[in-house]
Design a protein around this motif. Structure first.
Motif, PDB file in Angstrom:
ATOM      1  N   TRP A  19       0.835  -1.191   0.000  1.00  0.00           N
ATOM      2  CA  TRP A  19       0.000   0.000   0.000  1.00  0.00           C
ATOM      3  C   TRP A  19       0.871   1.243   0.000  1.00  0.00           C
ATOM      4  CZ3 TRP A  19      -5.367  -0.330  -0.009  1.00  0.00           C
ATOM      5  CH2 TRP A  19      -5.902  -1.610   0.223  1.00  0.00           C
ATOM      6  N   THR A  20       0.450   2.244  -0.747  1.00  0.00           N
ATOM      7  CA  THR A  20       1.088   3.552  -0.685  1.00  0.00           C
ATOM      8  C   THR A  20       0.181   4.481   0.112  1.00  0.00           C
ATOM      9  OG1 THR A  20       0.047   4.288  -2.750  1.00  0.00           O
ATOM     10  CG2 THR A  20       2.221   3.249  -2.918  1.00  0.00           C
ATOM     11  N   ILE A  21       0.807   5.335   0.912  1.00  0.00           N
ATOM     12  CA  ILE A  21       0.061   6.224   1.796  1.00  0.00           C
ATOM     13  C   ILE A  21       0.569   7.642   1.592  1.00  0.00           C
ATOM     14  CG2 ILE A  21      -0.683   6.657   4.161  1.00  0.00           C
ATOM     15  CD1 ILE A  21       1.100   3.440   3.451  1.00  0.00           C
ATOM     16  N   TYR A 142      -8.631   4.147  -0.120  1.00  0.00           N
ATOM     17  CA  TYR A 142      -9.481   4.720   0.912  1.00  0.00           C
ATOM     18  C   TYR A 142      -8.986   6.135   1.241  1.00  0.00           C
ATOM     19  CZ  TYR A 142     -10.615  -0.220   1.769  1.00  0.00           C
ATOM     20  OH  TYR A 142     -10.988  -1.527   1.628  1.00  0.00           O
ATOM     21  N   THR A 143      -9.898   6.957   1.736  1.00  0.00           N
ATOM     22  CA  THR A 143      -9.498   8.148   2.464  1.00  0.00           C
ATOM     23  C   THR A 143      -9.605   7.800   3.945  1.00  0.00           C
ATOM     24  OG1 THR A 143     -11.758   9.024   2.435  1.00  0.00           O
ATOM     25  CG2 THR A 143     -10.266   9.734   0.678  1.00  0.00           C
ATOM     26  N   ALA A 144      -8.705   8.357   4.747  1.00  0.00           N
ATOM     27  CA  ALA A 144      -8.602   7.880   6.122  1.00  0.00           C
ATOM     28  C   ALA A 144      -8.294   9.006   7.087  1.00  0.00           C
ATOM     29  CB  ALA A 144      -7.511   6.803   6.217  1.00  0.00           C
ATOM     30  N   VAL A 304      -4.952   6.316   1.090  1.00  0.00           N
ATOM     31  CA  VAL A 304      -4.305   4.994   1.137  1.00  0.00           C
ATOM     32  C   VAL A 304      -4.716   4.251  -0.130  1.00  0.00           C
ATOM     33  CG1 VAL A 304      -3.887   2.945   2.527  1.00  0.00           C
ATOM     34  CG2 VAL A 304      -4.621   5.073   3.644  1.00  0.00           C
ATOM     35  N   ARG A 305      -3.731   3.798  -0.910  1.00  0.00           N
ATOM     36  CA  ARG A 305      -4.034   3.101  -2.167  1.00  0.00           C
ATOM     37  C   ARG A 305      -3.222   1.810  -2.259  1.00  0.00           C
ATOM     38  NH1 ARG A 305      -6.794   6.252  -5.826  1.00  0.00           N
ATOM     39  NH2 ARG A 305      -6.775   8.504  -5.486  1.00  0.00           N
ATOM     40  N   GLY A 306      -3.840   0.813  -2.895  1.00  0.00           N
ATOM     41  CA  GLY A 306      -3.117  -0.420  -3.172  1.00  0.00           C
ATOM     42  C   GLY A 306      -2.008  -0.172  -4.172  1.00  0.00           C
ATOM     43  N   ALA A 307      -0.801  -0.655  -3.855  1.00  0.00           N
ATOM     44  CA  ALA A 307       0.366  -0.408  -4.724  1.00  0.00           C
ATOM     45  C   ALA A 307       0.377  -1.404  -5.885  1.00  0.00           C
ATOM     46  CB  ALA A 307       1.649  -0.528  -3.924  1.00  0.00           C
TER      47      ALA A 307
END
Length: 307
Positions: A19-21, A142-144, A304-307
Motif C-alpha cells: 500500500w502507498t500512503i 481509501y481516504t482515512a 491509502v491506495r493499493g500499490a
C-alpha cells in the motif's frame, strides 16, 4: 512456508499486499493473518527475506481475541539496509503503516466504508489503541483519518525544557515515536525556505543529536530512534518541521511526526485546538482534542491506495 507478494495467499494463511500512503516515506508491505500467529516477528522476518530490495516497511495484522476492545493486533518493523546487509528494527512505530494495515483488513473482509478499525499497537510492550476510520475511494483505495491517543504527562520523557545533545539541544516528545525537536535558530535557520533547502550541513548534526539522546531514551540499539527534527515555530498554532527518517531527510513528515509535533505545540484545552504543521510536501491541519480525561491527536484526509 510459501512466501509471496502482490496479494497472493501463503500456505500458512497469510495474505501479503503493498500500500502507498500519502505523506509516507515508503510503501508498506502488509501481512494479513487469518488467525493469531505464535511469533509475529518470525513471520515478518520470513516475508522480509523474500521481499525486493525496495521494501522498507512491513506490518503484520492479526485478528483480535474474543472480548478484546479493539479489532486487530498490529506489529510493525522497519527494514534497514546498509552496506549490503539488512536489519529488522522493531523499536519504531509507523502511523501511515497503521492505515495500510487497516485498509488491508477492510479489503479482505469486504466491508463497506466508512469503517472504524481499532488497532492494538505499541513498541517494547507499551500498548495503545489507535483508531483509524476509512472511507472507500474508488476501487483501489481509501481516504482515512487517525485518532492517536496521547498522554501529555508522559509525552516529555526528558522534561519539557531542551536537553543537551552534543553541540545542540533538543526537546524530546514521545507520542508513538520519540522525536527530538531542535529549534531552527540553533542552526542559523530563520525562514521556511532555508529550512526546506538545508542539506548535509543540517542533516549530519541531526544524526549526532540522535546518537547522543538514544541512550537516555533506552533505544541505543535502534537504527531510527529518536527521530531528529528541526522545528521553526511561526505562531502558537503554526509550526514548520523537517525530520530525518533513518539516515536521510523524510520527503514530508511521518504521521507519528505530525502527532509529536502537535504534542510539542501543546494545544490541549486551548480555545482553538487546531495546529498547522508544514513540511516539505505541504501543510497539514491536526487537532488536539480532549474528551473527558482522554487526549487524542486527530489527523484527517490521508489517502491509502493499493500499490
Amino acid at each position: 512456508m510459501t512466501r509471496t507478494l502482490d496479494g497472493e495467499v501463503c500456505e500458512v494463511g497469510l495474505q501479503v499486499s503493498r500500500w502507498t500512503i500519502e505523506g509516507a516515506a515508503a510503501p508498506t508491505t502488509v501481512v494479513l493473518a487469518q488467525s493469531r500467529v505464535p511469533d509475529p516477528v518470525a513471520v515478518l522476518e520470513a516475508v522480509a527475506a523474500s521481499s525486493p530490495a525496495s521494501v522498507r516497511k512491513l506490518a503484520l495484522v492479526e485478528p483480535a481475541d474474543d472480548g478484546d476492545a479493539f479489532d486487530a493486533h498490529y506489529t510493525f518493523v522497519e527494514l534497514v539496509r546498509a552496506d549490503g546487509h539488512a536489519w529488522l528494527d522493531l523499536t519504531a512505530e509507523c502511523g501511515h503503516s497503521m492505515l495500510a494495515a487497516s485498509a488491508q483488513l477492510l479489503r479482505a473482509q469486504r466491508r463497506p466504508g466508512p469503517v472504524t478499525v481499532r488497532l492494538s499497537t505499541g513498541r517494547s510492550g507499551r500498548r495503545r489503541v489507535v483508531t483509524c476510520t476509512l472511507r472507500e475511494l474508488g476501487v483501489d483505495g481509501y481516504t482515512a483519518s487517525v485518532r492517536f491517543p496521547v498522554d501529555p504527562a508522559a509525552a516529555h520523557p526528558l522534561g519539557r525544557h531542551p536537553v543537551r545533545a552534543g553541540d545542540l539541544s533538543a526537546v524530546v516528545v514521545d507520542c508513538g515515536n520519540p522525536y527530538a525537536f531542535v529549534d531552527a535558530a540553533q542552526l542559523g535557520i530563520s525562514t521556511p525556505e532555508a529550512l526546506f533547502a538545508a542539506g548535509n550541513e543540517v542533516r549530519l548534526p541531526l544524526l549526532e543529536v540522535r546518537r547522543w539522546l538514544a541512550p537516555a531514551l533506552g533505544v541505543s540499539r535502534s537504527f531510527v530512534l529518536p527521530k531528529p527534527a528541526v522545528a521553526l515555530r511561526i505562531s502558537p498554532t503554526e509550526l514548520f518541521v523537517r525530520a530525518v527518517s533513518v539516515d536521510d531527510w523524510h520527503p514530508a513528515l511521518a504521521l507519528t511526526g505530525l502527532v509529536a509535533s502537535a504534542a510539542f505545540m501543546d494545544r490541549w484545552g486551548a480555545g482553538d485546538p487546531a495546529v498547522r504543521i508544514a513540511s516539505p510536501r505541504g501543510t497539514t491541519t491536526v487537532r488536539c482534542e480532549t474528551v473527558g480525561d482522554d487526549h487524542v491527536v486527530v489527523v484527517s484526509d490521508r489517502t491509502v491506495r493499493g500499490a
